[in-house]
Design an enzyme around this catalytic site. Structure first.
Site, PDB file in Angstrom:
ATOM      1  N   GLU A  85       0.353  -3.092   5.330  1.00  0.00           N
ATOM      2  CA  GLU A  85       0.596  -3.271   3.898  1.00  0.00           C
ATOM      3  C   GLU A  85       1.598  -4.385   3.610  1.00  0.00           C
ATOM      4  O   GLU A  85       1.423  -5.155   2.655  1.00  0.00           O
ATOM      5  CB  GLU A  85       1.083  -1.950   3.291  1.00  0.00           C
ATOM      6  CG  GLU A  85      -0.006  -0.897   3.224  1.00  0.00           C
ATOM      7  CD  GLU A  85       0.472   0.385   2.582  1.00  0.00           C
ATOM      8  OE1 GLU A  85       0.134   0.622   1.417  1.00  0.00           O
ATOM      9  OE2 GLU A  85       1.211   1.148   3.253  1.00  0.00           O
ATOM     10  N   GLU A 126      -3.426   5.854   7.078  1.00  0.00           N
ATOM     11  CA  GLU A 126      -2.797   6.944   6.322  1.00  0.00           C
ATOM     12  C   GLU A 126      -3.727   8.142   6.114  1.00  0.00           C
ATOM     13  O   GLU A 126      -3.281   9.295   6.126  1.00  0.00           O
ATOM     14  CB  GLU A 126      -2.305   6.420   4.968  1.00  0.00           C
ATOM     15  CG  GLU A 126      -1.050   5.549   5.048  1.00  0.00           C
ATOM     16  CD  GLU A 126      -1.334   4.092   5.368  1.00  0.00           C
ATOM     17  OE1 GLU A 126      -0.409   3.275   5.303  1.00  0.00           O
ATOM     18  OE2 GLU A 126      -2.510   3.766   5.681  1.00  0.00           O
TER      19      GLU A 126
END
Length: 272
Positions: free
Chosen positions: A126, A146
């Protein structure tokens, strides 16, 4: 907040190593190599502080390179050892730090290059996506894992990956958590170049130097126009571009650039 100083440049931060290899260029190295440069709470605070300082003094540096310490990992994402056993409230309180950190990425006016020197998983992927563009070592691997942990990306992954790779590709990667290679990242628009590991930083520095040699007000206005304009329809994006353009017209650098062209010499920009 204190201004930059020589002591700070040597190493003011517990989890980061800051270095200025050339005039107007700052390298920020994630420095927890024993833990694959995973992001703990302190690193979240440290990164947020660096981006805040860059926003306060945008003329100090003209380009930033973000990389990781060592050859194994760029960043393994959130530190799950630190998170193990956290209560819901503790987890969410920590994530507020990460939210501040990622806002710092998004709001930083200085162009930012990610030099992905190894694995970029979860939050590590990210923050690479949050930079303006990225170069990757050929052995680097990426993943947004995730969903395999019962959560979703919370530092821009669901927004920045579709913008880079397209919605259908992004959904496949987000919903499976599967890793992908540097070459796949290049093919899908996640990174701009794939390089041998030994050439990664020199290539990033070469590009940073090219950016730093240009008029810094111009580069900052380009970044603002692209990042903010893509949130608008074309008509309003074009209007925003003109506002960014007009900011450059009364500058010393604009006059210097035109004079240097006519005098057949290299311009020397001041950021004014």
């Amino acid at each position: 907040m204190e201004r930059w100083n020589d002591a700070a440049m040597k190493n003011e931060y517990e989890t980061l190593n800051l270095h200025s290899p050339h005039d107007h260029i700052l390298t920020v190295t994630l420095d927890r190599p024993d833990l694959a440069n995973a992001i703990n709470t302190q690193m979240g605070h440290d990164l947020a502080a660096v981006w805040s300082q860059l926003a306060l003094e945008p003329n100090r540096y003209r380009c930033v390179i973000l990389t990781g310490s060592g050859e194994r990992a760029f960043c393994a994402g959130g530190d799950l050892k630190e998170r193990n056993g956290m209560t819901d409230d503790e987890w969410q309180s920590q994530h507020l730090v990460y939210e501040k950190m990622i806002r710092g990425f998004n709001d930083c006016p200085v162009p930012m290059i990610a030099a992905v020197n190894g694995a970029a998983y979860g939050g590590g992927c990210e923050i690479a996506l949050a930079c303006d563009f990225a170069y990757a070592a050929s052995h680097a691997r990426f993943a947004l894992t995730e969903v395999t942990l019962g959560i979703i990306p919370g530092s821009g992954g669901t927004q920045n990956l579709p913008r880079a790779a397209g919605q259908r590709r992004a959904l496949e990667l987000l919903l499976t958590g599967r890793p992908f290679s540097a070459e796949e990242a290049l093919e899908w628009g996640v990174v701009n170049r794939v390089l041998p590991a030994k050439e990664l930083m020199s290539s990033a520095l070469e590009t940073a130097a090219a950016i730093a040699a240009n008029a810094p007000i111009s580069t900052r206005q380009i970044k603002q126009a692209v990042r903010n304009g893509k949130q608008m329809d074309l008509r309003n994006g074009l209007l925003y571009e003109i506002e960014a353009y007009n900011r450059c017209v009364p500058t010393w650098d604009r006059r210097e650039g035109v004079a240097a062209f006519n005098e057949k010499r290299k311009p020397v920009f001041r950021g004014a």
